[in-house]
Design a protein around this motif. Structure first.
Motif, PDB file in Angstrom:
ATOM      1  N   ALA A 256      41.979  45.988  48.542  1.00  0.00           N
ATOM      2  CA  ALA A 256      40.894  46.178  47.576  1.00  0.00           C
ATOM      3  C   ALA A 256      41.348  45.807  46.169  1.00  0.00           C
ATOM      4  CB  ALA A 256      40.407  47.629  47.617  1.00  0.00           C
ATOM      5  N   ALA A 257      42.596  46.133  45.831  1.00  0.00           N
ATOM      6  CA  ALA A 257      43.116  45.787  44.502  1.00  0.00           C
ATOM      7  C   ALA A 257      43.235  44.275  44.341  1.00  0.00           C
ATOM      8  CB  ALA A 257      44.467  46.447  44.285  1.00  0.00           C
ATOM      9  N   ALA A 258      43.623  43.567  45.407  1.00  0.00           N
ATOM     10  CA  ALA A 258      43.693  42.112  45.338  1.00  0.00           C
ATOM     11  C   ALA A 258      42.311  41.515  45.131  1.00  0.00           C
ATOM     12  CB  ALA A 258      44.332  41.558  46.614  1.00  0.00           C
ATOM     13  N   GLN A 259      41.300  42.088  45.798  1.00  0.00           N
ATOM     14  CA  GLN A 259      39.930  41.641  45.582  1.00  0.00           C
ATOM     15  C   GLN A 259      39.499  41.901  44.141  1.00  0.00           C
ATOM     16  OE1 GLN A 259      37.158  40.479  47.845  1.00  0.00           O
ATOM     17  NE2 GLN A 259      39.012  39.603  48.726  1.00  0.00           N
ATOM     18  N   ALA A 260      39.817  43.086  43.631  1.00  0.00           N
ATOM     19  CA  ALA A 260      39.440  43.431  42.251  1.00  0.00           C
ATOM     20  C   ALA A 260      40.134  42.515  41.248  1.00  0.00           C
ATOM     21  CB  ALA A 260      39.791  44.886  41.968  1.00  0.00           C
ATOM     22  N   ALA A 261      41.408  42.212  41.490  1.00  0.00           N
ATOM     23  CA  ALA A 261      42.144  41.326  40.587  1.00  0.00           C
ATOM     24  C   ALA A 261      41.558  39.922  40.594  1.00  0.00           C
ATOM     25  CB  ALA A 261      43.621  41.290  40.981  1.00  0.00           C
ATOM     26  N   LEU A 262      41.224  39.422  41.787  1.00  0.00           N
ATOM     27  CA  LEU A 262      40.601  38.106  41.867  1.00  0.00           C
ATOM     28  C   LEU A 262      39.286  38.093  41.105  1.00  0.00           C
ATOM     29  CD1 LEU A 262      40.455  35.240  43.078  1.00  0.00           C
ATOM     30  CD2 LEU A 262      39.350  36.263  45.087  1.00  0.00           C
ATOM     31  N   ILE A 271      33.863  33.944  34.492  1.00  0.00           N
ATOM     32  CA  ILE A 271      32.994  33.471  35.562  1.00  0.00           C
ATOM     33  C   ILE A 271      31.714  34.292  35.496  1.00  0.00           C
ATOM     34  CG2 ILE A 271      32.734  33.173  38.064  1.00  0.00           C
ATOM     35  CD1 ILE A 271      35.769  32.966  38.259  1.00  0.00           C
ATOM     36  N   CYS A 272      30.585  33.646  35.730  1.00  0.00           N
ATOM     37  CA  CYS A 272      29.299  34.354  35.627  1.00  0.00           C
ATOM     38  C   CYS A 272      29.283  35.603  36.498  1.00  0.00           C
ATOM     39  CB  CYS A 272      28.154  33.427  36.027  1.00  0.00           C
ATOM     40  SG  CYS A 272      27.956  32.008  34.936  1.00  0.00           S
ATOM     41  N   THR A 273      29.897  35.518  37.690  1.00  0.00           N
ATOM     42  CA  THR A 273      29.892  36.650  38.613  1.00  0.00           C
ATOM     43  C   THR A 273      31.252  37.331  38.682  1.00  0.00           C
ATOM     44  OG1 THR A 273      30.286  35.109  40.454  1.00  0.00           O
ATOM     45  CG2 THR A 273      28.000  35.761  40.026  1.00  0.00           C
ATOM     46  N   SER A 274      32.004  37.322  37.582  1.00  0.00           N
ATOM     47  CA  SER A 274      33.255  38.086  37.529  1.00  0.00           C
ATOM     48  C   SER A 274      32.979  39.575  37.696  1.00  0.00           C
ATOM     49  CB  SER A 274      33.956  37.872  36.180  1.00  0.00           C
ATOM     50  OG  SER A 274      34.483  36.578  36.058  1.00  0.00           O
ATOM     51  N   VAL A 275      33.960  40.287  38.215  1.00  0.00           N
ATOM     52  CA  VAL A 275      33.878  41.754  38.268  1.00  0.00           C
ATOM     53  C   VAL A 275      34.040  42.288  36.853  1.00  0.00           C
ATOM     54  CG1 VAL A 275      35.043  43.842  39.047  1.00  0.00           C
ATOM     55  CG2 VAL A 275      34.677  41.944  40.650  1.00  0.00           C
ATOM     56  N   GLU A 276      33.059  43.052  36.413  1.00  0.00           N
ATOM     57  CA  GLU A 276      33.056  43.555  35.038  1.00  0.00           C
ATOM     58  C   GLU A 276      33.323  45.065  34.958  1.00  0.00           C
ATOM     59  OE1 GLU A 276      32.501  41.931  32.136  1.00  0.00           O
ATOM     60  OE2 GLU A 276      32.119  39.932  32.930  1.00  0.00           O
ATOM     61  N   ARG A 277      33.111  45.794  36.040  1.00  0.00           N
ATOM     62  CA  ARG A 277      33.333  47.248  36.050  1.00  0.00           C
ATOM     63  C   ARG A 277      33.617  47.660  37.488  1.00  0.00           C
ATOM     64  NH1 ARG A 277      27.489  49.434  36.447  1.00  0.00           N
ATOM     65  NH2 ARG A 277      26.365  47.505  36.894  1.00  0.00           N
ATOM     66  N   ILE A 278      34.507  48.642  37.649  1.00  0.00           N
ATOM     67  CA  ILE A 278      34.975  49.045  38.979  1.00  0.00           C
ATOM     68  C   ILE A 278      34.764  50.541  39.150  1.00  0.00           C
ATOM     69  CG2 ILE A 278      36.980  49.171  40.511  1.00  0.00           C
ATOM     70  CD1 ILE A 278      38.150  46.793  38.872  1.00  0.00           C
ATOM     71  N   GLU A 362      28.341  46.629  28.991  1.00  0.00           N
ATOM     72  CA  GLU A 362      28.032  45.278  28.554  1.00  0.00           C
ATOM     73  C   GLU A 362      29.006  44.284  29.182  1.00  0.00           C
ATOM     74  OE1 GLU A 362      25.478  44.249  26.832  1.00  0.00           O
ATOM     75  OE2 GLU A 362      24.688  46.248  26.432  1.00  0.00           O
ATOM     76  N   GLU A 363      28.585  43.038  29.263  1.00  0.00           N
ATOM     77  CA  GLU A 363      29.447  42.001  29.795  1.00  0.00           C
ATOM     78  C   GLU A 363      30.639  41.772  28.862  1.00  0.00           C
ATOM     79  OE1 GLU A 363      28.635  37.736  31.892  1.00  0.00           O
ATOM     80  OE2 GLU A 363      27.779  37.990  29.893  1.00  0.00           O
ATOM     81  N   THR A 364      31.851  41.727  29.432  1.00  0.00           N
ATOM     82  CA  THR A 364      33.062  41.476  28.651  1.00  0.00           C
ATOM     83  C   THR A 364      33.452  40.010  28.696  1.00  0.00           C
ATOM     84  OG1 THR A 364      33.817  43.712  29.192  1.00  0.00           O
ATOM     85  CG2 THR A 364      35.451  42.178  28.299  1.00  0.00           C
ATOM     86  N   PHE A 365      33.389  39.404  29.864  1.00  0.00           N
ATOM     87  CA  PHE A 365      33.697  37.984  30.067  1.00  0.00           C
ATOM     88  C   PHE A 365      35.127  37.682  29.660  1.00  0.00           C
ATOM     89  CE2 PHE A 365      32.113  33.480  30.356  1.00  0.00           C
ATOM     90  CZ  PHE A 365      31.467  33.642  31.552  1.00  0.00           C
ATOM     91  N   GLY A 366      36.034  38.520  30.128  1.00  0.00           N
ATOM     92  CA  GLY A 366      37.447  38.334  29.871  1.00  0.00           C
ATOM     93  C   GLY A 366      38.261  38.966  30.980  1.00  0.00           C
ATOM     94  N   PRO A 367      39.592  38.813  30.956  1.00  0.00           N
ATOM     95  CA  PRO A 367      40.441  39.301  32.049  1.00  0.00           C
ATOM     96  C   PRO A 367      40.714  40.793  31.964  1.00  0.00           C
ATOM     97  CG  PRO A 367      41.797  38.260  30.395  1.00  0.00           C
ATOM     98  CD  PRO A 367      40.374  38.100  29.932  1.00  0.00           C
ATOM     99  N   VAL A 420      34.672  39.399  47.087  1.00  0.00           N
ATOM    100  CA  VAL A 420      34.111  39.314  45.734  1.00  0.00           C
ATOM    101  C   VAL A 420      33.491  37.958  45.430  1.00  0.00           C
ATOM    102  CG1 VAL A 420      35.531  41.108  44.672  1.00  0.00           C
ATOM    103  CG2 VAL A 420      36.375  38.761  44.747  1.00  0.00           C
ATOM    104  N   PHE A 421      33.981  36.894  46.065  1.00  0.00           N
ATOM    105  CA  PHE A 421      33.426  35.570  45.814  1.00  0.00           C
ATOM    106  C   PHE A 421      32.928  34.916  47.100  1.00  0.00           C
ATOM    107  CE2 PHE A 421      36.289  35.365  41.871  1.00  0.00           C
ATOM    108  CZ  PHE A 421      35.255  35.757  41.034  1.00  0.00           C
TER     109      PHE A 421
END
Length: 467
Positions: A256-262, A271-278, A362-367, A420-421
């Motif tokens: 799950a952590a590898a999925q979250a990191a990706l 990425i438009c569909t990046s994970v923004e909150r967990i 809100e959207e962060t759009f960063g790592p 996630v993708f």
């Protein structure tokens, strides 16, 4: 960094700095009012003949565009890397995706057809589709070739003329892309206008444009929709998202952590569909956070991490991180602006996050991977659904009933379960709420680019002389 030089009312030049090194990529001229007027007039003049071109020939032209794009792939990938910081590998991948998209629409376009209708036995009833006319495609910087090829390909293959405005953050790439593609088309069918927000506003004020297709921020998308309401143009827009990831009990926390990191760190979170909150279930939270921290540390220690697109965007990302820490979140990894040139920002893991923090709302759009621990799957689902955006969300769970609950309760265009993708080719979703409107991809985008007429045909009553 992108600098817009302004003289008088309108910006006249755009200078781009390489976000990897801080060195200048170059300066381009920004379109002025007469450039917009001329482009629209040229598109209007070219579109009727293009619409009369047989659909199969239009498809053949798209295949030629794909061939031309393949031939210029390395040059375009290098421009993408230098202007946006996207790695060369990811830049090549985006171009490959764009080539595939053009070829898909080259095949789908000639098959896009109307329907026969059941009417009187001695009459014919059917529908026909028609191009809308002139399409303005306003595309983003985070995957500039792949996204543009979707909108441009669907518009062209259905008989529309296109005016493309690439992001002001990648104008050199946008100009060269237009040159490569337009060489396979009749004059005036595809044109490129460079510029920042003022160029976009001049386009949206043009009453002769029939469609605005936009991928970008929610604020800009809303401005476009409001302007189009005055001109009557059709609007397709995929805008910001605040995509949630729910981690259920019973899953492998390391996986799950590898999925979250990706989802959080790929393409520096841009990425438009990046994970923004967990939202992670308490039963697996400790192991999950430990593994996610290790994923971020591994990425930060590597030499393959990419910068954010420019300093201005990095400032916005860092502001959200600092605000979260000030409100009680803890930064386990990253969270600081590094020394040196460019617009780099480390992979960052925040814990003890709460819903009232901007980084969660809100959207962060960063790592950045902000984590909130929840006591149950239902609590995580409730938090994930309580959002003004509606682009996508991901659920990691071993239980089919909870996956189906997420599908039913999450008001988003795309629900991904255990990847996630993940997604099949040709998938097309409608963004919900503040994330946009209309189908932006897949076969359904051909419907967005056309109108439908119903035809009823039957025999006339002949005059007695002719009878």
């Amino acid at each position: 960094m992108t600098a817009v030089q302004q003289t008088g009312a309108h910006p006249t030049e755009i200078t781009v700095l390489d976000p990897n090194t801080g060195q200048a990529v170059g300066t381009v001229r920004a379109a002025q009012a007469r450039d917009v007027t001329t482009a629209v007039s040229s598109a209007l003049a070219a579109q009727p003949e293009w619409a009369r071109t047989p659909a199969e020939e239009r498809g053949t032209r798209l295949h030629a565009m794909a061939d031309a794009l393949a031939g210029a792939a390395e040059e375009l990938a290098e421009l993408n890397h230098r202007e946006t910081g996207k790695t060369l590998e990811d830049s090549r991948g985006g171009i490959e995706a764009g080539i595939g998209t053009l070829r898909q629409y080259a095949e789908l376009g000639p098959l896009h057809r109307g329907h026969s209708l059941r009417g009187d036995a001695l009459a014919a009833d059917y529908t026909v589709t028609r191009p809308r006319g002139v399409v303005a495609a306003l595309t983003p910087w985070n995957d500039p070739v792949a996204v543009a090829m979707g909108l441009i390909g669907a518009a062209l293959v259905t008989g529309n003329a296109v005016i493309h405005k690439p992001s002001e953050r990648n104008p050199h790439l946008g100009i060269r892309l237009g040159e490569v593609l337009s060489a396979a088309l009749p004059d005036g069918v595809l044109q490129t206008l460079t510029g920042a927000g003022e160029t976009g506003r001049m386009l949206t004020a043009e009453p002769r444009i029939d469609v605005f297709a936009h991928v970008g921020s929610t604020a800009t998308g809303k401005d476009i929709a409001q302007a189009a309401a005055m001109t009557g143009a059709h609007v397709i827009r995929e805008n910001g998202g605040n995509d949630a990831l729910i981690v259920d009990e019973g899953v492998d926390p390391t996986w799950a952590a590898a999925q979250a990191a990706l989802g959080s760190f790929a393409n520096a979170g841009q990425i438009c569909t990046s994970v923004e909150r967990i939202y992670v279930h308490r039963a697996v939270a400790d192991d999950f956070v430990t593994a996610l921290k290790a994923e971020a540390e591994r990425l930060n220690a590597s030499e393959s991490s990419q910068p954010l697109v420019d300093h201005a965007h990095r400032d916005l990302v860092h502001q959200q991180v600092v605000g979260a820490v000030a409100a009680g979140a803890q930064s386990l990894v990253g969270g600081a602006v590094p020394d040196g040139p460019g617009a780099h920002y480390p992979a960052t893991v925040l814990v003890d996050c709460t819903g009232d923090m901007t980084i969660m709302s809100e959207e962060t759009f960063g790592p950045v991977a902000p984590v909130q621990v929840v006591g149950s799957f239902e609590e995580g689902l409730e938090h994930a659904a309580a959002d003004r955006y509606g682009l996508a969300a991901t659920v990691l769970t071993p239980r089919i009933d909870r996956a189906l609950s997420a599908v039913a309760e999450l008001g988003v265009g795309t629900v991904k379960v255990n990847n996630v993708f993940g997604g099949a080719p040709g998938g097309s979703a409608q963004p919900h709420k503040d994330s946009g409107q209309g189908f932006g991809y897949g076969p359904e985008l051909l419907d967005e680019m056309t109108t439908t007429s119903v035809v009823h045909l039957e025999f006339p009553q002949l005059s007695r002389e002719r009878a």
